[in-house]
Scaffold this active site. Structure first.
Site, PDB file in Angstrom:
ATOM      1  N   CYS A 190      39.558  10.180  39.616  1.00 11.37           N
ATOM      2  CA  CYS A 190      39.998  10.364  41.252  1.00 11.37           C
ATOM      3  C   CYS A 190      39.729   8.673  41.815  1.00 11.37           C
ATOM      4  CB  CYS A 190      39.590  10.675  41.849  1.00 11.37           C
ATOM      5  SG  CYS A 190      39.888  11.028  43.379  1.00 11.37           S
TER       6      CYS A 190
ATOM      7  N   CYS B   3      33.689  16.690  44.663  1.00  9.53           N
ATOM      8  CA  CYS B   3      33.283  16.892  42.914  1.00  9.53           C
ATOM      9  C   CYS B   3      32.722  16.657  42.508  1.00  9.53           C
ATOM     10  CB  CYS B   3      34.404  16.055  42.696  1.00  9.53           C
ATOM     11  SG  CYS B   3      36.646  16.322  42.315  1.00  9.53           S
TER      12      CYS B   3
ATOM     13  N   CYS C 232      44.491  13.249  47.036  1.00 11.24           N
ATOM     14  CA  CYS C 232      43.429  14.666  46.281  1.00 11.24           C
ATOM     15  C   CYS C 232      43.862  14.488  44.827  1.00 11.24           C
ATOM     16  CB  CYS C 232      42.618  15.603  46.916  1.00 11.24           C
ATOM     17  SG  CYS C 232      41.802  16.395  46.064  1.00 11.24           S
TER      18      CYS C 232
ATOM     19  N   TYR D 242      34.093  44.866  48.628  1.00 12.13           N
ATOM     20  CA  TYR D 242      34.581  43.632  47.981  1.00 12.13           C
ATOM     21  C   TYR D 242      35.895  43.289  48.076  1.00 12.13           C
ATOM     22  CZ  TYR D 242      29.081  42.878  49.097  1.00 12.13           C
ATOM     23  OH  TYR D 242      28.458  43.259  48.867  1.00 12.13           O
TER      24      TYR D 242
ATOM     25  N   GLU E  68      36.169  46.644  52.034  1.00 15.11           N
ATOM     26  CA  GLU E  68      36.800  45.382  52.749  1.00 15.11           C
ATOM     27  C   GLU E  68      36.270  44.606  54.086  1.00 15.11           C
ATOM     28  OE1 GLU E  68      37.377  41.750  51.685  1.00 15.11           O
ATOM     29  OE2 GLU E  68      37.433  41.220  53.418  1.00 15.11           O
TER      30      GLU E  68
ATOM     31  N   ASP F 247      33.275  42.337  44.161  1.00 18.14           N
ATOM     32  CA  ASP F 247      33.384  40.926  44.075  1.00 18.14           C
ATOM     33  C   ASP F 247      32.637  39.991  44.813  1.00 18.14           C
ATOM     34  OD1 ASP F 247      34.694  38.159  43.575  1.00 18.14           O
ATOM     35  OD2 ASP F 247      35.980  38.976  43.029  1.00 18.14           O
TER      36      ASP F 247
ATOM     37  N   CYS G 291      31.058  34.527  41.747  1.00 18.84           N
ATOM     38  CA  CYS G 291      31.228  32.839  42.287  1.00 18.84           C
ATOM     39  C   CYS G 291      29.829  32.520  41.870  1.00 18.84           C
ATOM     40  CB  CYS G 291      32.196  32.257  43.193  1.00 18.84           C
ATOM     41  SG  CYS G 291      31.521  32.748  44.622  1.00 18.84           S
TER      42      CYS G 291
HETATM   43  C1  LIG Z   1      35.877  36.487  46.588  1.00 19.75           C
HETATM   44  S1  LIG Z   1      35.919  36.972  47.603  1.00 19.75           S
HETATM   45  C2  LIG Z   1      37.390  38.598  46.585  1.00 19.75           C
HETATM   46  C3  LIG Z   1      38.134  39.186  46.565  1.00 19.75           C
HETATM   47  C4  LIG Z   1      39.201  39.984  46.010  1.00 19.75           C
HETATM   48  N1  LIG Z   1      38.340  40.910  45.020  1.00 19.75           N
HETATM   49  C5  LIG Z   1      39.492  38.996  45.207  1.00 19.75           C
HETATM   50  O1  LIG Z   1      39.697  38.780  44.100  1.00 19.75           O
HETATM   51  O2  LIG Z   1      41.075  38.808  45.657  1.00 19.75           O
HETATM   52  C6  LIG Z   1      35.180  37.838  48.419  1.00 19.75           C
HETATM   53  C7  LIG Z   1      35.633  39.290  49.877  1.00 19.75           C
HETATM   54  O3  LIG Z   1      34.590  39.495  50.742  1.00 19.75           O
HETATM   55  C8  LIG Z   1      34.945  40.136  51.500  1.00 19.75           C
HETATM   56  N2  LIG Z   1      33.421  40.100  52.255  1.00 19.75           N
HETATM   57  C9  LIG Z   1      32.733  39.385  52.503  1.00 19.75           C
HETATM   58  N3  LIG Z   1      31.701  39.406  53.449  1.00 19.75           N
HETATM   59  C10 LIG Z   1      32.110  40.925  53.386  1.00 19.75           C
HETATM   60  C11 LIG Z   1      30.895  42.019  53.530  1.00 19.75           C
HETATM   61  N4  LIG Z   1      29.945  42.117  53.761  1.00 19.75           N
HETATM   62  N5  LIG Z   1      31.715  43.359  53.472  1.00 19.75           N
HETATM   63  C12 LIG Z   1      32.706  43.947  52.769  1.00 19.75           C
HETATM   64  N6  LIG Z   1      33.270  42.486  52.224  1.00 19.75           N
HETATM   65  C13 LIG Z   1      32.998  41.467  52.404  1.00 19.75           C
HETATM   66  C14 LIG Z   1      35.949  38.916  51.995  1.00 19.75           C
HETATM   67  O4  LIG Z   1      36.617  39.015  53.304  1.00 19.75           O
HETATM   68  C15 LIG Z   1      36.599  38.356  50.736  1.00 19.75           C
HETATM   69  O5  LIG Z   1      37.934  39.210  51.518  1.00 19.75           O
END
Ligand SMILES: C[S@@+](CC[C@H](N)C(=O)[O-])C[C@H]1O[C@@H](n2cnc3c(N)ncnc32)[C@H](O)[C@@H]1O
Length: 400
Positions: free
Chosen positions: A70, A81, A155, A263, A287, A327, A354
């Site tokens: 890049c 990056c 990008c 989540y 969620e 997650d 992540c």
């Molecule tokens: C990394 S994403 C994972 C979503 C799903 N597992 C996927 O793979 O598509 C994290 C999710 O957690 C939600 N989130 C963040 N903080 C939260 C909380 N304190 N309680 C509930 N959900 C939450 C976000 O809105 C988001 O949708």
């Protein structure tokens, strides 16, 4: 800030830099360098106990060094990056070393780690890019740890419809382009949000759809998910399917089981877990986002054994389950949530992470409670950056 300093660079550290020591023995986090290299650095930030620097000249290059593909990469340039100057295998080896180091330091575990490649190579994988707009109207990407905008004409990390910044409209502070499997781009305008956030942080942006489809479609394991164009979905085209397949394989979910999916977003794991537990089982997603819950409810309409509760994840929403999946966002679940999950004694926990530091902190809580990290898979779902995704299996008791 000061004259160039010559340093021998050591191991990679979490955040997209390598560790070196200055002549006084102080830690210097050096960007744009690789382990083993002798470089001249420019100090960009002095935090007292450590300093941050950019390698501006490489005196002894690593065999893993490559020319950044890049034109916007380099010291003081685009901050998107971290590892454009490293071969793909070196990037994955550095990410593996960082995960291993985080688990050792924060969870007290010695775990061999391999970071697996996703199909598609190092470039052309991002299905969502948020471009910044400077006060003077410059469109580009932010420089590292800066509000300054590096002007960008394209990008190379983006898939075709998102790799070029769109034309800017007045009043916007950012513009985002995202697409689903059909690659039709949705254009989202960002402007400053109203209200105040804790600890002086800016409130989240106001995001409005300017053009393109309001909902993006993604197909995983033969199921199609529709997701709000501004909502969360994994940005690498192979990430969602890889993480879901890995999670299901590690957990070995059985018909009739009850699963909590914390989540849960737009219902990716909820749906595939619901197929695995069958009509005699139950999967409950939790969620916080209203839009994601609406998407999940529609995405799960054909699965009566699955539902999504709109709530923040707190100990109060964690009830008995055979299996718990989580997650969380980058900050992780935290001690309180982990303790509440462990107190319910599920037979297994699947953790999609992540941020390896947050994963290691949460795994530490489980290990302290007599659980073990039974398996760990890691994927390079964000090539050229320091980001990496882990999928972990936690089981009760010590290894036999
Ligand atoms: C990394 S994403 C994972 C979503 C799903 N597992 C996927 O793979 O598509 C994290 C999710 O957690 C939600 N989130 C963040 N903080 C939260 C909380 N304190 N309680 C509930 N959900 C939450 C976000 O809105 C988001 O949708």
């Amino acid at each position: 800030m000061s004259d160039p300093l010559q340093l021998r660079v050591g191991a990679p550290a979490h955040g997209g830099h390598c560790v070196a020591r200055d002549p006084d023995g102080r830690v210097v986090f050096v960007r744009h360098a690789l382990p083993g290299e002798l470089v001249r650095v420019r100090i960009i930030d002095d935090a007292g106990s450590f300093r941050r620097a950019d390698a501006v000249e490489v005196l002894e290059p690593s065999p893993d060094r490559v020319a950044p593909p890049c034109p916007h990469a380099g010291p003081g340039r685009c901050g998107g990056c971290d590892w454009q100057h490293a071969s793909g295998s070196a990037q994955r080896a550095m990410k593996a070393a960082v995960i291993r180091e985080q688990l050792a330091r924060l969870a007290g575990l010695d775990v061999p780690v391999t970071v697996e490649e996703l199909p598609g190579g190092l470039l052309g994988w991002r299905t969502r890019i948020q471009y910044a707009i400077g006060r003077d109207g410059t469109v580009g990407l932010r420089r590292h740890r800066s509000h300054e905008v590096e002007p960008i004409d394209a990008c190379p990390l983006g898939v075709a419809p998102v790799s070029e910044p769109p034309l800017v409209r007045p009043g916007l502070t950012g513009i985002e382009v995202a697409c689903g499997d059909d690659r039709e781009p949705a254009l989202l305008g960002h402007s400053p949000g109203v209200g105040r956030q804790a600890r002086g942080r800016r409130p989240p942006d106001r995001v409005e759809l300017l053009a393109g489809p309001p909902r993006l479609r993604h197909t995983v394991a033969g199921r199609t998910f529709e997701v709000d164009a501004a909502g969360f979905w994994q940005v690498h085209p192979h990430a969602a399917s890889t993480f879901a397949a890995t999670l299901l394989e590690l957990l070995g979910v059985r018909p009739g089981e009850r699963v909590l999916d914390l989540y849960s977003g737009a219902g990716l794991f909820t749906a595939l877990l619901a197929e695995a537990v069958g009509p005699s089982g139950e999967v409950v997603g939790v969620e916080a986002s209203r839009a994601a819950v609406a998407d999940a409810t529609a995405n799960l309409a054909d699965l009566p054994q699955a539902r999504t509760i709109r709530a923040r994840v707190t100990p109060a929403v964690i009830d008995d389950a055979d299996v718990v999946v989580l997650d969380p966002p980058r900050s992780g679940a935290g001690r309180e949530i982990m303790a509440a999950i462990l107190a319910r004694s599920p037979r297994a926990i699947g953790y999609v992470a992540c941020d390896p530091a947050a994963l290691a902190r949460d795994v530490h809580v489980a290990v302290d409670a007599g659980w073990r990290l039974a398996q760990l898979r890691a994927f390079d779902a964000f090539p050229m950056t320091h980001h990496v995704e882990c999928v972990a299996l936690l089981l009760p008791g010590v290894d036999q």
